[in-house]
Scaffold this motif. Structure first.
Motif, PDB file in Angstrom:
ATOM      1  N   LEU A  75      32.528  43.286  40.661  1.00 56.49           N
ATOM      2  CA  LEU A  75      32.229  44.453  41.484  1.00 56.49           C
ATOM      3  C   LEU A  75      30.966  44.210  42.289  1.00 56.49           C
ATOM      4  O   LEU A  75      30.066  43.494  41.855  1.00 56.49           O
ATOM      5  CB  LEU A  75      32.046  45.707  40.614  1.00 56.49           C
ATOM      6  CG  LEU A  75      33.252  46.196  39.808  1.00 56.49           C
ATOM      7  CD1 LEU A  75      32.855  47.398  38.961  1.00 56.49           C
ATOM      8  CD2 LEU A  75      34.419  46.547  40.714  1.00 56.49           C
ATOM      9  N   SER A  76      30.909  44.828  43.443  1.00 58.97           N
ATOM     10  CA  SER A  76      29.700  44.719  44.255  1.00 58.97           C
ATOM     11  C   SER A  76      28.616  45.620  43.672  1.00 58.97           C
ATOM     12  O   SER A  76      28.920  46.607  42.986  1.00 58.97           O
ATOM     13  CB  SER A  76      29.998  45.133  45.696  1.00 58.97           C
ATOM     14  OG  SER A  76      30.287  46.520  45.754  1.00 58.97           O
ATOM     15  N   SER A  79      29.265  49.294  44.645  1.00 57.73           N
ATOM     16  CA  SER A  79      30.303  50.024  43.918  1.00 57.73           C
ATOM     17  C   SER A  79      29.864  50.344  42.492  1.00 57.73           C
ATOM     18  O   SER A  79      30.211  51.399  41.948  1.00 57.73           O
ATOM     19  CB  SER A  79      31.604  49.220  43.898  1.00 57.73           C
ATOM     20  OG  SER A  79      31.431  47.997  43.204  1.00 57.73           O
ATOM     21  N   ASP A 147      35.214  48.729  47.195  1.00 59.91           N
ATOM     22  CA  ASP A 147      35.019  47.317  47.536  1.00 59.91           C
ATOM     23  C   ASP A 147      36.118  46.787  48.452  1.00 59.91           C
ATOM     24  O   ASP A 147      35.860  45.963  49.328  1.00 59.91           O
ATOM     25  CB  ASP A 147      34.975  46.475  46.259  1.00 59.91           C
ATOM     26  CG  ASP A 147      33.639  46.590  45.541  1.00 59.91           C
ATOM     27  OD1 ASP A 147      32.676  47.073  46.164  1.00 59.91           O
ATOM     28  OD2 ASP A 147      33.566  46.213  44.354  1.00 59.91           O
ATOM     29  N   LEU A 216      34.066  45.045  51.104  1.00 58.43           N
ATOM     30  CA  LEU A 216      32.899  44.200  50.863  1.00 58.43           C
ATOM     31  C   LEU A 216      33.337  42.855  50.295  1.00 58.43           C
ATOM     32  O   LEU A 216      34.447  42.704  49.788  1.00 58.43           O
ATOM     33  CB  LEU A 216      31.945  44.898  49.881  1.00 58.43           C
ATOM     34  CG  LEU A 216      31.431  46.281  50.303  1.00 58.43           C
ATOM     35  CD1 LEU A 216      30.594  46.887  49.181  1.00 58.43           C
ATOM     36  CD2 LEU A 216      30.614  46.202  51.587  1.00 58.43           C
ATOM     37  N   THR A 218      33.438  40.441  47.521  1.00 63.52           N
ATOM     38  CA  THR A 218      33.255  40.351  46.069  1.00 63.52           C
ATOM     39  C   THR A 218      34.192  39.285  45.516  1.00 63.52           C
ATOM     40  O   THR A 218      35.127  38.842  46.195  1.00 63.52           O
ATOM     41  CB  THR A 218      33.570  41.695  45.381  1.00 63.52           C
ATOM     42  OG1 THR A 218      34.957  42.016  45.578  1.00 63.52           O
ATOM     43  CG2 THR A 218      32.707  42.819  45.937  1.00 63.52           C
ATOM     44  N   ASN A 221      37.783  40.580  45.446  1.00 61.37           N
ATOM     45  CA  ASN A 221      38.481  40.664  46.731  1.00 61.37           C
ATOM     46  C   ASN A 221      38.992  39.320  47.234  1.00 61.37           C
ATOM     47  O   ASN A 221      39.694  39.265  48.250  1.00 61.37           O
ATOM     48  CB  ASN A 221      37.561  41.289  47.787  1.00 61.37           C
ATOM     49  CG  ASN A 221      37.410  42.787  47.588  1.00 61.37           C
ATOM     50  OD1 ASN A 221      38.098  43.383  46.771  1.00 61.37           O
ATOM     51  ND2 ASN A 221      36.493  43.392  48.322  1.00 61.37           N
TER      52      ASN A 221
END
Length: 294
Positions: A75-76, A79, A147, A216, A218, A221
Motif C-alpha cells: 500500500l502507498s 492510502s 491506490d 499511485l 505501488t 499496482n
C-alpha cells in the motif's frame, strides 16, 4: 390507506415465515437448555476470543497502518494514512456499535423466557456484526481503490455503492410488506439491473484508470489483480446491502411476529413446552421424576 409492516394479523404474518426453516433454526440455536458450563465457555472463551479479534481489527488495524505507513509494502503511504483517518473518523460510531453488539451476547448467560424472544435479541447482534464487517471491508478496499483509481475513483464507488445499498434495503422492505399483505410487488432494482450498473461502473473505471482515474505507484499496482481488487469497495456495499436486508427480514420482521403471536406460533409450529420455554427440559425431567416416585 397505507399499512404498517408491524400491524399484520397472525394469519398474514405466516406468509413471511417458512415453518421448516424456522423450526430448524430455533432448535439449532437454542441456548436456553444449555448447561452452565457450556454457557460460560461460549460466552467467555469463544465469544471473548471472537470479540477480541473484531476489536483488534476494528480499532487497532487502522491506527497501526497509519503509524507504519512508510513501511507497508503493498500500500502507498497515502492510502495507509487514509485507512487511519477513516478509523479515527468512525471511532465513536464503531465503539458504540461494538458495545451494542456485545450486549445481546449476554443472552448466552441469561437466556430469555422463550425461543421467540431469543431470536429477536439476535437482531442487534447480527446487525452490529454486519456493520463491523462492512467497516473493515471498506477500510481495506478503500485503500486498494485509492491506490488503483485515485480519489475520484474511490469517491465514485462509495457514492454509487451507498445508493445501491439503500435501494436494496428499501426494496427488501417493500418486498416483505408486499408478501405480508399479498400485494403486487415490482422490484426497483432487479438482479439484471444491478449487474448492469455494477458492470458499467467497473468498466468505466477500468477504461479510464490511466487518465481520469489516475492511481499511485505501488507494488500491488504492478500486478494485474490490482484492477479487480480496486473495485471491491463497490461490491462491499452491494453485498452488505443484501446482508442487512436478510438480517432485518429474518431477525426483525419475522422475529417481531414470533414474539407478538408467541402462543399462536408455538402451537402452529408444534414446538413442545420443553423446547419453547427456558429450562423446559429441566422442568420436564423433574416432572418425570415426580411421577416415577408416585
Amino acid at each position: 390507506m397505507k399499512k404498517s409492516i408491524f400491524k399484520a394479523s397472525f394469519e398474514e404474518s405466516k406468509r413471511i415465515i417458512k415453518p421448516d426453516v424456522l423450526i430448524g433454526n430455533l432448535k439449532e440455536n437454542n441456548s436456553m437448555n444449555w448447561s452452565l458450563l457450556n454457557r460460560l465457555f461460549t460466552f467467555f472463551i469463544a465469544g471473548g476470543m471472537s470479540f477480541a479479534l473484531i476489536a483488534s481489527l476494528l480499532f487497532g488495524m487502522p491506527f497501526i497502518l497509519s503509524a507504519d505507513a512508510e513501511n507497508i509494502r503493498y500500500l502507498s503511504p497515502a492510502s495507509a494514512r487514509l485507512v487511519g483517518a477513516l478509523g479515527q473518523a468512525f471511532f465513536l460510531p464503531n465503539i458504540t456499535v461494538f458495545a451494542i453488539t456485545i450486549i445481546p451476547s449476554l443472552n448466552v448467560l441469561f437466556p430469555p423466557s422463550n425461543l421467540a424472544k431469543q431470536r429477536l435479541i439476535g437482531f442487534p447482534l447480527f446487525l452490529g456484526l454486519g456493520y463491523c464487517t462492512l467497516v473493515l471491508a471498506s477500510c481495506l478496499s478503500s485503500a486498494a481503490a485509492f491506490d488503483r483509481y485515485g480519489t475520484a475513483g474511490l469517491l465514485l464507488q462509495v457514492a454509487v455503492g451507498l445508493v445501491l445499498m439503500v435501494l436494496i434495503l428499501y426494496q427488501g422492505w417493500r418486498r416483505t410488506k408486499a408478501v405480508l399483505y399479498s400485494e403486487e410487488y415490482e422490484p426497483l432494482l432487479s438482479a439484471k439491473r444491478l449487474l448492469l450498473i455494477v458492470g458499467a461502473i467497473s468498466l468505466f473505471l477500468l477504461l479510464l484508470s490511466g487518465s481520469v482515474f489516475q492511481g499511485l505507484e505501488t507494488d500491488l499496482n504492478r500486478h494485474w489483480y490490482s484492477y479487480p481488487l480496486g473495485l471491491v469497495q463497490l461490491l462491499a456495499f452491494v453485498v452488505s446491502g443484501y446482508g442487512f436486508w436478510f438480517i432485518t427480514d429474518f431477525f426483525l420482521f419475522q422475529s417481531y411476529y414470533l414474539v407478538k403471536y408467541s402462543r399462536e406460533y408455538q402451537s402452529y409450529l408444534e414446538i413442545p413446552d420443553e423446547e419453547w420455554y427456558r429450562n423446559g427440559r429441566k422442568k420436564k425431567r423433574r416432572e418425570e421424576r415426580r411421577q416415577k416416585k408416585k
